[in-house]
Scaffold this motif. Structure first.
Motif, PDB file in Angstrom:
ATOM      1  N   THR A 172     -18.765  26.450  27.178  1.00 50.88           N
ATOM      2  CA  THR A 172     -20.074  25.842  26.915  1.00 50.88           C
ATOM      3  C   THR A 172     -20.378  24.704  27.889  1.00 50.88           C
ATOM      4  O   THR A 172     -21.479  24.165  27.885  1.00 50.88           O
ATOM      5  CB  THR A 172     -20.155  25.304  25.476  1.00 50.88           C
TER       6      THR A 172
ATOM      7  N   ARG B 159     -22.910  29.625  18.939  1.00 52.57           N
ATOM      8  CA  ARG B 159     -22.768  28.657  20.035  1.00 52.57           C
ATOM      9  C   ARG B 159     -22.767  29.361  21.388  1.00 52.57           C
ATOM     10  O   ARG B 159     -23.403  28.902  22.341  1.00 52.57           O
ATOM     11  CB  ARG B 159     -21.478  27.848  19.883  1.00 52.57           C
TER      12      ARG B 159
ATOM     13  N   GLN C 239     -25.721  28.408  23.751  1.00 55.98           N
ATOM     14  CA  GLN C 239     -25.312  27.414  24.738  1.00 55.98           C
ATOM     15  C   GLN C 239     -24.755  28.004  26.029  1.00 55.98           C
ATOM     16  O   GLN C 239     -24.543  27.288  26.998  1.00 55.98           O
ATOM     17  CB  GLN C 239     -24.283  26.466  24.123  1.00 55.98           C
TER      18      GLN C 239
END
Length: 325
Positions: A21, A57, A61
């Protein structure tokens, strides 16, 4: 080794990546999928409460970023989503915990599959809490090494460090491995276990002083100040470079015969050409100066004309925009 050989090494390999990320992590995932779509699997370890949160996520991201537009155009939206479903496996885990906090069965399965580990996860704040930085940057490196040694097919552990583990020393600095206990301050020796004990001692004292209940605000401030104090004590300018240096030392101590590469990138700005010019996320280090100059909030650079600065960046407009021109 040329680029073609590197791409070939990833064919039919299962790769575990931490830090996907982050800025460099996103670039790495995109690059591998684009140049070697025949990679077997990419396990992406992210901090999350469960598998669904980890997947969300990764989607928001990492894969949802404009960085992947080149691949979307190449494969088409449906083809891109099919590729992602086939190759990407999100894992909810924490690098500051042994085995990422995963259950024994999952660890055993992973250790049978994984060929390559790329460890890029870190906390990069110069004024991070000492306990947090130690867990992520120092112990995280130790735990990833222990995990890699359990993998029966391990071909490579690639650890992403920073050039600034060298501190603020001047002159020609050779790329030499840091030795356990080595410091940048002559006559001093670093004991990482003692540093961990110091952190627990300070936190215990804070809890006792507050009648057994931690004052979160006070503890946060104390840990930040302690990190900076200990870094400067041993010759590093901040807790980030200090704990990254510890991570290198722990890797060297724990590696055994594990195939290990430590990379020390310097300042990171935008992409030059690949996958397209000028991709950047956020404003870090020198990026903030470039943005301020572009917005005319920072009309000039103040400095010594005798100093030499080497920085590479790209706005993505071929140098024809203002202020590039």
């Amino acid at each position: 080794m040329d680029a073609t050989a590197v791409v070939g090494c990833f064919r039919d390999r299962t790769i575990l990546v931490t830090g996907s990320t982050g800025f460099l992590g996103k670039l790495l995932v995109e690059k591998i999928l684009r140049v070697q779509p025949n990679v077997k699997k990419l396990y992406l370890v992210v901090r999350a409460s469960d598998a669904a949160s980890a997947e969300q996520r990764i989607l928001s991201q990492v894969l949802g970023k404009d960085l992947f537009n080149t691949m979307r155009e190449k494969h088409g939206l449906a083809g891109f989503e099919e590729l992602i479903q086939e190759k990407i496996v999100p894992l909810a885990g924490d690098i500051g915990i042994q085995n990422f906090g995963l259950d024994r069965s999952t660890v055993d399965d992973l250790c049978e599959e994984i060929d390559v580990i790329i460890h890029g996860a870190a906390t990069t704040s110069f004024y991070e809490r000492y306990d947090v930085a130690l867990a992520s940057n120092a112990l995280g490196a130790k735990y990833i090494c222990e995990f890699a040694k359990k993998c029966s097919n391990m071909k490579l552990l690639l650890h992403l460090s920073t050039a600034f583990v060298a501190g603020t020393r001047k002159g020609l600095l050779l790329e030499e491995a840091l030795q356990m206990g080595e410091t940048l301050r002559p006559g001093y020796c670093l004991d990482i276990k003692a540093e961990l004990r110091l952190v627990e001692k300070i936190k215990t004292e804070l809890r006792v002083a507050n009648s057994g209940g931690p004052d979160q605000s006070l503890e946060k401030t104390a840990m930040k100040e302690l990190g900076l104090k200990r870094a400067c004590h041993f010759g590093w300018p901040n807790v980030y470079t200090f704990t990254k240096a510890m991570g290198e030392m722990l890797l060297a101590q724990e590696r055994g015969d594990l195939p290990l590469i430590i990379m020390r990138p310097a300042m990171v700005t935008s992409t030059f050409q690949d996958p397209f010019p000028g991709w950047i996320e956020g404003a870090r280090t020198i990026d903030a100066l470039i943005v301020a100059y572009t917005e005319q909030a920072f009309p000039c650079f103040v400095g010594d004309r005798k100093n030499i600065m080497d920085a590479v960046s790209s706005c993505g407009h071929g140098g024809k925009c203002n202020p590039c021109s």
